[in-house]
Scaffold this motif. Structure first.
Motif, short mmCIF file in Angstrom:
data_model
loop_
_atom_site.label_atom_id
_atom_site.label_comp_id
_atom_site.label_asym_id
_atom_site.label_seq_id
_atom_site.Cartn_x
_atom_site.Cartn_y
_atom_site.Cartn_z
N GLY A 149 -10.13 -2.57 -3.04
CA GLY A 149 -10.73 -1.57 -3.91
C GLY A 149 -12.06 -2.03 -4.47
O GLY A 149 -12.39 -1.76 -5.62
N GLN A 157 -5.92 7.82 -0.55
CA GLN A 157 -5.51 6.45 -0.26
C GLN A 157 -4.90 6.36 1.13
O GLN A 157 -5.06 5.36 1.82
CB GLN A 157 -4.52 5.98 -1.34
N SER A 171 -10.64 5.68 -3.84
CA SER A 171 -9.26 6.17 -3.85
C SER A 171 -8.47 5.48 -4.96
O SER A 171 -7.68 6.12 -5.65
CB SER A 171 -8.61 5.94 -2.50
N LYS A 172 -8.69 4.19 -5.15
CA LYS A 172 -7.92 3.49 -6.18
C LYS A 172 -8.28 4.01 -7.57
O LYS A 172 -7.42 4.21 -8.42
CB LYS A 172 -8.16 1.99 -6.08
N GLY A 215 -12.02 2.43 -0.34
CA GLY A 215 -10.84 2.07 -1.13
C GLY A 215 -11.10 2.08 -2.62
O GLY A 215 -10.19 2.36 -3.41
N HIS A 240 -6.18 3.83 3.79
CA HIS A 240 -5.29 2.83 4.36
C HIS A 240 -5.23 2.94 5.87
O HIS A 240 -5.21 1.92 6.57
CB HIS A 240 -3.89 2.97 3.76
N LEU A 294 1.90 1.96 -3.39
CA LEU A 294 0.82 2.57 -4.18
C LEU A 294 0.70 4.05 -3.84
O LEU A 294 0.57 4.91 -4.74
CB LEU A 294 -0.50 1.84 -3.87
N ILE A 344 -6.57 7.21 -8.15
CA ILE A 344 -5.14 7.08 -8.45
C ILE A 344 -4.96 6.69 -9.91
O ILE A 344 -4.15 7.28 -10.64
CB ILE A 344 -4.50 6.01 -7.54
N ILE A 345 -5.76 5.71 -10.37
CA ILE A 345 -5.57 5.23 -11.75
C ILE A 345 -5.94 6.32 -12.74
O ILE A 345 -5.23 6.53 -13.74
CB ILE A 345 -6.39 3.94 -11.95
N THR A 368 -3.00 -5.34 -7.51
CA THR A 368 -4.34 -5.40 -6.94
C THR A 368 -4.92 -6.80 -7.04
O THR A 368 -5.57 -7.28 -6.11
CB THR A 368 -5.26 -4.40 -7.66
N VAL A 385 0.24 -1.79 -11.19
CA VAL A 385 -0.61 -1.56 -10.03
C VAL A 385 -1.81 -2.51 -10.07
O VAL A 385 -2.20 -3.12 -9.07
CB VAL A 385 -1.08 -0.09 -9.98
N GLN A 397 0.82 -1.21 0.00
CA GLN A 397 0.00 0.00 0.00
C GLN A 397 0.86 1.26 0.00
O GLN A 397 0.53 2.25 -0.66
CB GLN A 397 -0.92 0.01 1.22
#
Lengths: 487, 125, 236
Positions: free
Chosen positions: A377, A324, A386-387, A383, A328, A305, A390-391, A413, A409, A302
């Motif tokens: 996620g 994230q 947030s994921k 989650g 987390h 990430l 990020i992507i 996952t 990533v 994590q």
């Protein structure tokens, strides 16, 4: 006006008072610790409202910025202070029923010092002061990891201590070089003067600082201490160390890179390092049979990430990384706290022994599943959002390298999903007759897990608010600090 | 001859050789030695080397300690006081870490009967 | 193998350090140096009024660092008591100390305490202060413990003093928050006469608290190590 220095000084004073207090009332120190944590929550939430009108800048001993030490409580500092005090408070509630052995008032004193140290790290605006708080965090973690005084804990602690000391040695060399070249220790002043020194020295300073803080922030080649330390510490301490201590080291590292040293060219390297850390952590977690080691390796993943998101060099990336971090902190604390009583009741660290535990400890097992799904996620947990952020942030940068990193990533996952589901399925299968113990975790221990679970489950309600706060943090990190803006 | 020596051996080089020598020797011991006590000694040496470097950051050639004990002293005759304060802090922190490390080693020895990192089970790096 | 890799690593790092820090030349006069410390030197006498500039930096300008430093010592003492304290205290004699040694150490003890106190209270005038003074006091106790077997540590007293001194430091700092200055550790007392014992405002008081704290912490650490069941083995 509420002075942000109270966030640091009050836990410190309480920790100093605990040895005296325990002479008068043995066993009363837990209430003092709870009070101090509550006070911090109150101050931090009040500051969160005030910080909208611009960062709060206070001097210490009344000397103006580059001469004396000063604190800069911007969005970053205040949000982190709030995360730290909330998680700290909930873990303290859990500790009251969970921590029985050892020297209890020392435990609570160390706990408060860890909270004060991490809060100090995010609030301070002076690089040597940062080092001092960094050391407070390190030393209290060394002691707390060895709190049970079994050979595993002692081993893990000494390993952590040796790596941590190498890190702080490098950090100090960087400080000496900064003072030699620029004659100042104030971060805003450094940010003003860093352009005037030669690029080789600047590079050395950044490399030394990244390596020094990277030991605590668990970057790839420097994280061999983490699985041992997080797995051998008491579960409450693992929750703290995974929940915010490594994140604080990481965010300070990123803040220094962006707003103090303006080293955006090094960010590509950090992004690749982050994804490497992610893959290594997830692959190692996949192979673990010990539940706490699996969780510890998952923390490494994590962290990778988060580092990847924070080093995208865009505001959206930092915003997603902050998101994230919040996810987390909540999810990993749930996982460690829920597994704490499972380990205590079954007497085993191996998750294959937990078959049927959902029948005996339904709430803990359910919330464990929630935490795990959120880290993977899965919608609608926190989650997922947030994921996705990020992507999307990584895809929006448009660079080909980032597309490859996104693929890595996603691979991480998938691995994460497999091992977490494996653990959850073991917990929910079976009839519960395989387990000999009776009775679940006490209410005092389940309550904090439920509260954290609510954050993860119902977090999407606050999505717009979280986004505004995280955007302000991101804007603050991207902007260059300067002395002129402080006054 | 004297001039050549004076050109070769400057204050800078004396301090840098002492400081880097201690840092590098200390780190070398930490990386290669297997005895926990020696590793801690190595850490302490590296720490001392860094302390020398920090103090050196405040040195001004020919100047004296920053204490106004005589009325004739002026600030222009003194060295920079800030690194000296920093080094006091870093010495105390180093002391704390060393004391803690030694206590941990004493307990570890009592539990496992060995000071060798390769013989104590989990310790591999 | 390990040694060769280590050597290469160290050589690489050393080369990097030497090429970058090596060429840095020390300034040969104060005018050549632009740093925070030089600014402090210019204004210190007027602002703080302590003869020892390093002390005023340690206690006021960078007083927050010193609070952290005291906390690190507190942590180390906490860790030592936690790790070294066993169920029972060992009372065995290490070896037979001679009468002269014992009497000598008893005679030395009050003078060492006195000297430690002197160093502490003169911290703002001469080199020294809370940290060295506290260490000297702890050394006095250490000498007694080394030579005689009858001394026991009054742990309650030590941890009481330790906590009280820490609270005094923070309390003196917090007073600054109430003043119009609104700044932690603000020097709210008058500067007094330069170069006398009661000068420089709150510096002597804070340094006294630090001295007591360091002294009691180190005394506690020495006592805990010495009387711990893990600390020493009885001679066969």
């Amino acid at each position: 006006m509420v002075n942000p220095i109270l966030l640091i000084v009050v836990p410190l004073a309480t920790a100093f008072f605990i040895p005296i207090f325990s002479l008068i009332w043995k066993g009363g120190s837990k209430y003092l610790a709870l009070l101090a944590a509550l006070f911090n929550i109150a101050v931090a939430s009040e500051l969160l409202v005030k910080v909208k009108n611009g960062p709060i800048h206070v001097t210490i001993a009344g000397y103006k910025a580059p001469i004396g030490i000063d604190l800069l409580a911007g969005h970053l500092g205040v949000v982190f202070a709030l995360i730290i005090s909330v998680i700290g408070f909930l873990v303290l509630i859990y500790s009251i029923s969970y921590i029985k052995g050892g020297w209890l008032d020392r435990y609570y004193a160390l706990f408060l010092l860890l909270l004060a140290g991490t809060t100090g790290m995010v609030l301070t605006n002076d690089i040597f002061n940062l080092f001092v708080f960094f050391e407070i965090v390190c030393i209290s973690s060394y002691i707390l990891v060895a709190y049970n005084q079994d050979s595993h804990g002692l081993e893990a602690s000494i390993k952590y201590l040796i790596l941590g000391s190498i890190g702080s040695t490098l950090f100090l060399i960087a400080i000496a070089l900064i003072y030699m070249k620029m004659g100042t220790l104030n971060m805003a002043d450094i940010s003003d003067k860093i352009g005037g020194i030669d690029s080789a020295s600047r590079m050395l300073i950044i490399v030394l600082l990244i390596t020094g803080l990277g030991v605590e922030g668990a970057l790839f080649p420097l994280n061999s201490w983490l699985p041992d330390a997080h797995a051998s510490a008491p579960s409450t301490i693992s929750a703290l160390l995974s929940g915010f201590v490594i994140e604080v080291a990481l965010i300070v590292l990123v803040k220094l890179t962006y707003s103090v040293f303006h080293a955006t060219s090094i960010l590509v390297f950090l992004a690749v390092l982050g994804v490497t850390t992610l893959l290594i952590g997830e692959f190692a977690a996949f192979r673990q049979e010990n539940i706490k080691r699996a969780l510890a390796y998952s923390s490494i993943g994590q962290i990778g990430l988060i580092l990847f998101a924070l080093s995208l060099n865009t505001e959206a990336g930092i915003r997603a990384g902050m998101f994230q971090i919040i996810n987390h902190a909540a999810s990993k604390s749930i996982l460690f706290l829920a597994s704490g009583y499972m380990i205590l009741k079954t007497g085993s660290y191996l998750y294959k022994d937990y078959r049927g535990i959902a029948k005996k400890m339904p709430v803990s097992a359910f919330l464990f599943a929630v935490g795990a799904l959120s880290l993977i996620g899965v919608p609608p947990f926190l989650g997922f959002f947030s994921k996705i952020q990020i992507i999307m942030a990584a895809a929006a940068t448009g660079s080909v390298l980032n597309l490859w990193l996104i693929a890595a990533v996603l691979l991480g996952t998938i691995i994460e999903g497999i091992y977490f589901l494996k653990i959850v399925i073991v917990m929910f299968s079976g009839t519960g007759e395989e387990l000999s113990f009776s009775g679940g975790a006490p209410f005092g221990a389940v309550l904090p897990i439920i509260l954290l679970g609510l954050v993860v489950i119902a977090g999407f309600v606050f999505l717009p608010y979280l986004n505004t706060v995280n955007t302000s943090v991101a804007q603050e990190i991207v902007k260059h600090l300067s002395l002129a803006q402080l006054f | 001859m004297h001039n050549i020596l004076a050109n070769l051996v400057s204050v800078e080089w004396i301090i840098y050789i002492a400081s880097f020598g201690l840092i590098l020797t200390g780190l070398f011991i930490v990386f290669t030695d297997k005895n926990l006590i020696k590793i801690i000694i190595g850490l302490d040496m590296a720490e001392t080397g860094v302390n020398i470097l920090i103090v050196a950051a405040g040195y001004i050639k020919g100047n004296t300690a920053p204490i106004f004990s005589k009325a004739s002293l002026t600030p222009a005759q003194m060295t920079d006081p800030v690194p000296q304060a920093l080094v006091l802090t870093s010495i105390v922190i180093g002391f704390g870490v060393t004391a803690l490390a030694l206590a941990l080693v004493v307990r570890l020895y009592q539990k496992t009967g060995s000071l060798d990192v390769s013989k104590i089970r989990g310790l591999k790096w | 193998m390990r040694k060769i890799v280590g050597l290469l690593l160290i050589f690489g790092f050393g080369f990097y350090l030497v090429t970058i820090i090596g060429p840095v030349v020390f300034p040969s006069s104060t005018g050549e140096k632009a740093s925070v410390g030089v600014e402090v030197l210019k204004n210190e006498v007027a602002e703080v009024g302590a003869a020892n500039t390093v002390t005023s930096v340690v206690v006021l300008y960078r007083g927050f660092d010193t609070l952290g430093e005291v906390t690190v010592l507190f942590l180390a003492a906490l860790g030592l008591t936690l790790l070294m304290k066993g169920e029972k205290h060992l009372q065995a004699k290490l070896f037979d100390e001679s009468f002269i040694l014992k009497t000598g150490s008893y005679l030395l003890f009050p003078f060492m305490i006195l000297f430690g106190m002197y160093i502490i209270v003169h911290g703002h005038l001469t080199p020294g202060g809370g940290f060295p003074g506290g260490v000297i006091i702890a050394t006095g106790y250490f000498i007694i413990v080394m030579t005689s077997d009858v001394v026991r540590l009054r742990e309650g007293l030590v941890s009481f003093l330790e906590g009280l001194a820490g609270l005094t430091f923070i309390g003196l700092g917090l007073v600054g928050l109430f003043k119009p200055a609104d700044s932690f550790l603000f020097n709210f007392l008058s500067k007094g006469t330069f170069n006398t014992l009661l000068s420089a405002g709150i510096i002597p008081f804070i340094y006294a608290a630090i001295g007591i704290k360091v002294g009691s912490e180190l005394t506690g650490a020495v006592g805990n190590m010495f009387f711990s069941p893990y600390g020493r083995q009885k001679d066969a």
